[in-house]
Design a protein around this motif. Sequence first.
Motif, PDB file in Angstrom:
ATOM      1  N   ASN A   1      -2.334   9.695  -9.598  1.00 46.56           N
ATOM      2  CA  ASN A   1      -3.505   9.918  -8.779  1.00 46.56           C
ATOM      3  C   ASN A   1      -4.445  10.845  -9.055  1.00 46.56           C
ATOM      4  O   ASN A   1      -4.088  12.032  -9.602  1.00 46.56           O
ATOM      5  CB  ASN A   1      -2.632  10.201  -7.387  1.00 46.56           C
ATOM      6  CG  ASN A   1      -3.505  10.198  -6.188  1.00 46.56           C
ATOM      7  OD1 ASN A   1      -4.821  10.211  -6.302  1.00 46.56           O
ATOM      8  ND2 ASN A   1      -3.085  10.709  -5.272  1.00 46.56           N
TER       9      ASN A   1
ATOM     10  N   TYR B   1      -3.495   6.437  -4.188  1.00 48.94           N
ATOM     11  CA  TYR B   1      -3.691   5.743  -5.236  1.00 48.94           C
ATOM     12  C   TYR B   1      -3.998   4.163  -4.953  1.00 48.94           C
ATOM     13  O   TYR B   1      -4.880   3.746  -5.402  1.00 48.94           O
ATOM     14  CB  TYR B   1      -2.732   5.912  -6.321  1.00 48.94           C
ATOM     15  CG  TYR B   1      -3.002   5.117  -7.847  1.00 48.94           C
ATOM     16  CD1 TYR B   1      -3.868   5.902  -8.657  1.00 48.94           C
ATOM     17  CD2 TYR B   1      -2.446   3.902  -7.698  1.00 48.94           C
ATOM     18  CE1 TYR B   1      -4.054   5.202  -9.874  1.00 48.94           C
ATOM     19  CE2 TYR B   1      -2.954   3.195  -8.921  1.00 48.94           C
ATOM     20  CZ  TYR B   1      -3.630   3.721 -10.141  1.00 48.94           C
ATOM     21  OH  TYR B   1      -3.838   3.193 -11.105  1.00 48.94           O
TER      22      TYR B   1
ATOM     23  N   TYR C   1      -7.536   2.012  -5.268  1.00 49.55           N
ATOM     24  CA  TYR C   1      -7.511   0.905  -6.059  1.00 49.55           C
ATOM     25  C   TYR C   1      -7.160  -0.254  -5.803  1.00 49.55           C
ATOM     26  O   TYR C   1      -6.999  -1.358  -6.560  1.00 49.55           O
ATOM     27  CB  TYR C   1      -6.894   1.522  -7.393  1.00 49.55           C
ATOM     28  CG  TYR C   1      -7.672   2.617  -8.267  1.00 49.55           C
ATOM     29  CD1 TYR C   1      -8.722   2.664  -8.692  1.00 49.55           C
ATOM     30  CD2 TYR C   1      -6.969   3.782  -8.186  1.00 49.55           C
ATOM     31  CE1 TYR C   1      -9.470   3.519  -9.421  1.00 49.55           C
ATOM     32  CE2 TYR C   1      -7.521   4.943  -8.598  1.00 49.55           C
ATOM     33  CZ  TYR C   1      -8.534   4.978  -9.352  1.00 49.55           C
ATOM     34  OH  TYR C   1      -9.218   6.057 -10.032  1.00 49.55           O
ATOM     35  N   LYS C   2      -6.978  -0.682  -4.605  1.00 44.25           N
ATOM     36  CA  LYS C   2      -6.380  -1.766  -4.042  1.00 44.25           C
ATOM     37  C   LYS C   2      -7.427  -3.049  -4.290  1.00 44.25           C
ATOM     38  O   LYS C   2      -6.827  -4.146  -4.703  1.00 44.25           O
ATOM     39  CB  LYS C   2      -6.134  -1.910  -2.596  1.00 44.25           C
ATOM     40  CG  LYS C   2      -7.399  -1.919  -1.506  1.00 44.25           C
ATOM     41  CD  LYS C   2      -6.671  -1.721  -0.056  1.00 44.25           C
ATOM     42  CE  LYS C   2      -7.845  -1.471   0.604  1.00 44.25           C
ATOM     43  NZ  LYS C   2      -7.574  -1.335   1.989  1.00 44.25           N
TER      44      LYS C   2
ATOM     45  N   ARG D   1      -9.271  -3.424  -6.999  1.00 39.28           N
ATOM     46  CA  ARG D   1      -9.086  -3.574  -8.475  1.00 39.28           C
ATOM     47  C   ARG D   1      -7.871  -4.153  -8.654  1.00 39.28           C
ATOM     48  O   ARG D   1      -7.550  -5.245  -9.554  1.00 39.28           O
ATOM     49  CB  ARG D   1      -9.132  -2.265  -9.226  1.00 39.28           C
ATOM     50  CG  ARG D   1     -10.837  -1.805  -9.323  1.00 39.28           C
ATOM     51  CD  ARG D   1     -10.532  -0.523 -10.275  1.00 39.28           C
ATOM     52  NE  ARG D   1     -11.602   0.402 -10.068  1.00 39.28           N
ATOM     53  CZ  ARG D   1     -11.857   1.365 -11.130  1.00 39.28           C
ATOM     54  NH1 ARG D   1     -10.955   1.772 -11.617  1.00 39.28           N
ATOM     55  NH2 ARG D   1     -13.111   2.144 -10.619  1.00 39.28           N
TER      56      ARG D   1
END
Length: 113
Positions: free
Chosen positions: A7, A50, A54-55, A57
Amino acid sequence: MTKYCQNRLCHYNNTTDRIRAKKSADPYYVNRTAKGYFDMFCSQGCMHEYFEMYKDRILAMVGEQFKMSRKATEQGPSTAWQEQPEYTLPWNEGYDEARSRFMQSWIRDNIRS
């Protein structure tokens, strides 16, 4: 090799376990990873933070899952595993490893992209 939390905001969390010394100019540091969090994160909070960052991507790389169905006669992974000879192995004789190998092969052979 030591693994550290992935993270990028981990070192900004002001928790007492990250401070090197009281009233010190030393910086906050990133924690080591914990086994329960994919060997990538130090805590559940860092893991959720985290994945929230970044969900988009992750979904772009993996792809979104849509409505799925199967015939009633098709076995699921847990039912198919129960029919394997390794299902009766004790834990200390490799049950967990055999189950992991079976699940990986079942997913590879049965899940269509």
